[in-house]
Design an enzyme around this catalytic site. Structure first.
Site, PDB file in Angstrom:
ATOM      1  N   HIS A   1      -6.899   2.267  -8.441  1.00  0.00           N
ATOM      2  CA  HIS A   1      -6.375   3.151  -7.399  1.00  0.00           C
ATOM      3  C   HIS A   1      -7.140   4.459  -7.489  1.00  0.00           C
ATOM      4  O   HIS A   1      -6.578   5.545  -7.551  1.00  0.00           O
ATOM      5  CB  HIS A   1      -4.856   3.335  -7.558  1.00  0.00           C
ATOM      6  CG  HIS A   1      -4.136   3.139  -6.271  1.00  0.00           C
ATOM      7  ND1 HIS A   1      -3.120   3.935  -5.848  1.00  0.00           N
ATOM      8  CD2 HIS A   1      -4.325   2.236  -5.284  1.00  0.00           C
ATOM      9  CE1 HIS A   1      -2.691   3.532  -4.666  1.00  0.00           C
ATOM     10  NE2 HIS A   1      -3.409   2.497  -4.298  1.00  0.00           N
TER      11      HIS A   1
ATOM     12  N   HIS B   1     -13.378  -3.129   0.857  1.00  0.00           N
ATOM     13  CA  HIS B   1     -12.134  -3.097   0.098  1.00  0.00           C
ATOM     14  C   HIS B   1     -11.342  -4.394   0.272  1.00  0.00           C
ATOM     15  O   HIS B   1     -10.755  -4.904  -0.676  1.00  0.00           O
ATOM     16  CB  HIS B   1     -11.308  -1.903   0.584  1.00  0.00           C
ATOM     17  CG  HIS B   1     -10.147  -1.576  -0.296  1.00  0.00           C
ATOM     18  ND1 HIS B   1     -10.290  -1.174  -1.599  1.00  0.00           N
ATOM     19  CD2 HIS B   1      -8.819  -1.585  -0.047  1.00  0.00           C
ATOM     20  CE1 HIS B   1      -9.099  -0.938  -2.122  1.00  0.00           C
ATOM     21  NE2 HIS B   1      -8.183  -1.191  -1.211  1.00  0.00           N
TER      22      HIS B   1
END
Lengths: 85, 237, 716
Positions: free
Chosen positions: C85, C39
């Protein structure tokens, strides 16, 4: 002395409680057919310093009038208890 | 003509209104922070803009109605000068009890952003005198708590006193009423004034209907011009 | 402490030992583990992303910053980026989607820009499932809750339904803002001796290790309990916008970084590393919301609504005054140094001491790639199964289906007009916003073609990109740059990595050939549950510019009497189209091969058509092909059409095929000559006239536009 207060704010009966109605509908949809009514309000929790439970209540009442509650559309109840801390 | 736009933390239409009136009115504009206690430029018109003052938390407009500047606004009102509250500004005016009633959550429980058609119901005030009763205008709405509420007896008083200025309407027939209010406002009320006619609050956004190259229409231009005309005819205050 | 627990592999840990020449302590291991996670580090995709074309005459800031910036002229720039998201929205749809908006808005602020536009790419599960609707409702509410309150208008988006997203919905948030080119902020301009100032919310336990959470597949029971989800406060964010822009406007900061994944750690280490500095951080200075937080929790916390500013000593007082005005918490938490080390102090005690590059120069990971075993199966298409017995019925179905009908029930919940600059908002094929204080307009298109990427990742991605460009060109805009969100499954599976690699190649080639640099983006991997991976879903947002906003060619402006033109070939491909999917129940067959020369011919003519105003209305062919484009144009214009055109191949292909540079135009009679002159050298054909109140097609069908409108507005 420190007191804990809870202000329970509910929509007035004369005002359409849209959230309550929506909750009601959904619960009935889920099979809770015994349900008669649902109302949605809000709770404000307060800790405050006061001489006595009475003066604490007075003080919270004044907060309700000044800000927490719009008496045109809402009603409120105050619950006061002495804080252990 | 001098205008003050009050800026609260969370206001988001303050700059929009500044631009709309700078374009349409010959006015000097001051932006005034909510913590001020007075208006330093002695304005003729005070505008409370839309947005989410104090996050819209607790009740829309409730916390802004406790700001320092509210006393100055009340003084301004008492002098008979103009106050305009748009959307959140309308909510603040009702919370501050400068206008009757309350704005509560839309019956849909959702935010609604759409074009809305309004019938002009009253022209005996300082904002709509350039209109004719029955004119239908389009101002966009964008609100989550826009349902105008007043208990029945007070609502009747408000109607009898002719304080309803804008009511949601059918754009084709021009008929107005509750059935055209997307958020469920009582009697289809979109905007009201006080008895003196110097304070107007409305949920729809006239500033969003002020520029022809944008997507909100142009019906707001006449609204601003009407304010200027009312002001001019009075020769100021 | 076990390094596996912080997500590091054996070989990665060995590398760390070599760099440090010692064992890291527990805190250091946590810090490295997070920064080396997929990430934060993009370790699986960095080499691939380097293949994107990055330079262009309009690019002011390319990849590597919080957002890209392109030049809009007259001193203005557009800062823009799209970010996923997905994982938070899968677990907590309302808060996950809301904080997605918050995050992208802060990325835009971090460039010194006032957030001005947002758009959302939403990919939900099977539209027939109640679960999908419940989740979608919450996601939409969350976006509205946050976006409406911060006062950033939603100008459009993409909503797509497919069972492939049943367990793993996607929420991609796009943000853009306007910035004066001489006021662009950067995260690379800090200098030794300056102070690191934390502005905004107090740090709590929310979102701890969200970065590593997003770097693995979702467990089936992830939605049962997860204490890590972040809660957003749009009010705080709104104050943060005004406060940071105020400080920037007064030239009181030298550098800025938002706090996203891995919060204080990533923002402080990135700003120090990119600026060529080191940094000393005093952990006791960080304002906390929760009691008893350990240093690693403080550094990894993803509490929302925080920004890190770098401020010279002489400006500190003024900065504190401004933050006080906005009633925001503000604290000096560290000092930039010249030793290129990341040091954390707890009082006098040095509790972490790492070379800054170990946090910034993370390793890359190469995964094996393998053509999916079922790819040829996905690409096989049996045309005999695609016959239409009733074109009228099929058109209405394509308009009414979940991926074809109006999304007004979603976008009416978003404020699309605040900030008073929306020229074309949701519901238009292209979004347009005015550039402040000018006559210019910035145009935006968001596209994703998951079915086409599933049957051929390279061709699908290429068509996605080309589609986003065609929309801009048709409106009259020059493309300035693109941002992309790459939503894929686990790269550790070779067939999934193939899809990722090929999609990026498709985007890169198309951007290079058609002169559209990639200026920012985001990668979201591990989008799968044990039951299934998502479709390969690259989403692109392309920004364009029109010097004179009055020259925008819009859709839905057809007038009765206009001649209807089809420009481009009669046939695209039926592969992985809305029609094919409807007939077969799953996407099959490849979309068209890219034809860049043809695209360029289209570009030149489309832009000329808009600028010379030789058409009243125009629309590129997209989902549902020519028939659906005509139907949509008819209902949005409120006028019928008589169409007459013979198929060159099959009726189905003529009506419903997709792909390639193709569009419809409505041309007034007095402009026909000019229009045809413009399109000389490109395939075009006058196919009918706008008239009446039905869409009629030779002897094929006649559908009243009221029926089409009903299908569009009411859905299935």
């Amino acid at each position: 002395m420190i007191f804990k207060a809870e202000v329970h704010i509910m929509p007035r009966k004369t005002v359409l409680d849209t959230q309550g109605k929506a909750v009601e509908k959904t619960l009935i949809h889920l099979g809770y057919t015994s349900l008669k009514e649902a109302n949605v309000g809000k709770i404000v929790k307060i800790r405050l310093d006061a001489e006595s439970a009475d003066s604490a209540k007075k003080s919270v009442e004044s907060m309700c009038q000044d800000l927490l509650v719009n008496e045109l559309t809402e009603t409120f109840d105050i619950i006061i208890e002495a804080s252990c801390k | 003509m001098k205008t003050s736009i009050v800026v609260f933390p969370g206001s988001s239409c303050d700059r929009d209104i500044e631009r709309a009136i700078s374009e349409t009115l010959n006015t000097q504009v001051d932006m005034v922070w909510h913590e001020e206690t007075t208006f330093s430029n002695d304005p003729d018109l005070v505008i409370l803009p839309g947005g989410y003052s104090f996050g819209g938390y607790l009740r829309s407009g409730a916390m802004a109605a406790c700001s320092n500047i509210i006393e100055a606004i009340k003084t301004h009102a008492a002098k008979g000068k103009m106050i305009l509250g748009i959307a959140n500004g309308f909510q603040i005016l009702t919370e501050a009890q400068l206008l009757p009633g309350a704005l509560i959550p839309n019956t849909s429980l959702t935010f609604i952003c759409q074009k809305a058609y309004l019938r002009v119901e009253q022209t005996e005030n300082m904002f709509t005198s350039d209109y004719k009763i029955g004119d239908v205008v389009q101002f966009p709405i964008a609100h989550h708590e826009g349902l105008y509420f007043l208990p029945p007896s007070e609502l009747k008083e408000l109607e009898d006193a002719g304080q309803v200025v804008f009511r949601y309407a059918d754009p084709v027939t021009g008929e107005s009423g509750a059935e055209y209010a997307l958020e469920g406002s009582l009697n289809g009320i979109a905007g009201i004034c006080n008895k003196k006619g110097n304070i107007l609050g409305l949920m729809p956004h006239p500033e969003r209907a002020t520029f022809k190259h944008l997507n909100g229409g142009v019906d707001g231009i006449a609204f601003w011009k009407s304010i200027a005309k009312a002001f001019g005819e009075r020769g100021g205050f | 402490m076990d390094f596996h627990k912080v997500g590091l592999s054996d070989s990665e840990y060995k590398t760390i030992l070599e760099i440090l020449g010692r064992e890291p302590n527990a805190l250091e291991l946590e810090l490295i583990g997070v920064m080396w996670s997929e990430h934060c580090s993009y370790k699986s995709t960095r080499p691939l992303l380097k293949t994107y074309p990055q330079k262009g005459k309009h690019v002011v800031q390319g990849q590597g910053e919080n957002a890209g910036v392109v030049d809009l002229g007259e001193g203005w720039g557009l800062a823009f980026k799209v970010e996923s998201h997905n994982h938070p929205s899968a677990i907590a749809p309302f808060h996950g989607a809301a904080t997605g908006i918050g995050g992208i808005v802060r990325d835009i602020i971090a460039m010194g820009a006032r957030p001005a536009v947002s758009m959302d790419g939403l990919f939900f599960g099977d539209s027939n499932l109640q679960k999908t609707h419940t989740l979608a409702k919450e996601v939409v509410k969350g976006i509205g809750f946050y976006g409406n309150a911060v006062g950033v208008p939603v100008l459009g988006g993409k909503t797509f339904y497919s069972p492939a997203y049943n367990g793993n919905p996607l929420v991609n948030a796009f943000g853009a803002g306007f910035v004066r080119l001489n006021k662009i902020a950067s995260s690379q301009t800090a200098k030794p001796g300056e102070f690191a100032v934390l502005v905004g919310s107090k740090t709590g336990r929310d979102g701890i290790a969200g970065a590593s959470f997003a770097s693995r597949e979702l467990d089936e029971n992830d939605n049962a309990s997860n204490p890590n989800i972040q809660i957003g406060d749009p009010f705080e964010e709104k104050l943060l916008i005004e406060c940071c822009l105020d400080i920037l406007d007064k030239d009181l900061m030298t550098s800025m970084q938002d706090m996203g994944a891995a919060g204080i750690l990533s923002s402080s280490s990135e700003i120090a590393q990119k600026s060529g500095c080191g940094i000393d951080i005093q952990v006791l200075q960080i304002p906390l919301r929760d009691k008893g937080m350990e240093p690693w929790e403080i550094f990894l916390s993803e509490s929302q609504e925080r920004m890190l500013l770098i401020v010279k000593e002489e400006n500190l007082d003024d900065v504190f005054k401004i933050t006080k005005h906005y009633d925001l918490d503000c604290k000096t938490i560290g000092t930039l140094t010249d030793n290129r080390r990341y040091k954390v102090f707890k009082g006098d005690e040095l509790i972490a001491n790492l070379p800054i590059d170990i946090l910034g120069d993370t390793p890359v990971k190469f995964w094996p790639s393998e053509v999916p075993a079922d790819l040829s199966e996905r690409q096989a298409i049996d045309l005999s199964t695609l016959k239409t017995t009733s074109p009228a019925e099929d058109i209405l179905k394509l308009i009414a289906c979940a991926n074809g009908n109006s999304k007004h029930r979603i976008w009416e919940q978003y404020d699309s007009m605040v900030q008073l600059h929306t020229i074309m908002g949701p519901g238009s094929p292209v979004a347009a916003v005015e550039v402040p204080e000018t006559k210019r307009a910035c145009l935006l298109t968001m596209e994703a073609e998951p079915w086409k990427c599933f049957t051929d990742p390279y061709l699908g991605a290429s068509e996605t990109m080309a589609l986003s460009l065609r929309g801009l060109w048709l409106s009259g805009a020059d493309a300035l740059g693109m941002t992309n969100c790459l939503n894929f499954a686990s790269p550790e599976k070779s067939e999934r990595f193939y899809e990722l690699k090929e999609s990026i190649k498709g985007l890169a080639d198309t951007c290079r050939e058609l002169d559209c640099p990639v200026v920012s983006g985001n990668v979201s991997l591990y989008n799968e549950t044990v039951s299934a991976p998502i479709y390969p879903t690259p989403l692109v947002v392309t920004a364009g510019l029109i010097i004179n906003r009055d020259e925008i060619l819009k859709a839905g402006m057809t007038r009765s009497g206009d001649k209807i033109y089809l420009v481009g070939e009669n046939d695209g491909s039926l592969g992985a189209t809305r029609y094919q999917k409807m007939k077969n129940g799953k996407p099959l067959g490849k979309t068209v091969e890219p034809d860049y020369e043809n695209e360029k011919l289209f570009r030149e003519r489309a832009i000329k058509t808009a600028r010379e105003k030789t058409a009243n209305s125009g629309r590129v062919l997209a989902g549902g092909g020519l028939a659906v484009a005509l139907a949509n144009e008819a209902i949005s214009s409120g006028v019928g059409m008589n169409i007459s055109i013979k198929p060159q191949t099959t009726v189905e292909s003529l009506l419903f095929s997709e792909g390639g540079a193709r569009a419809i135009y409505s041309v007034p009679n007095n402009k026909i000559k000019e229009f045809e002159n413009t399109w000389n050298g490109f395939s075009f054909d006058c196919i009918g006239t706008a008239t009446g109140d039905s869409l009629s097609w030779d002897n094929l069908f006649t559908i009243p536009i009221s029926d089409i409108s009903k299908a569009f507005l009411e859905g299935e």
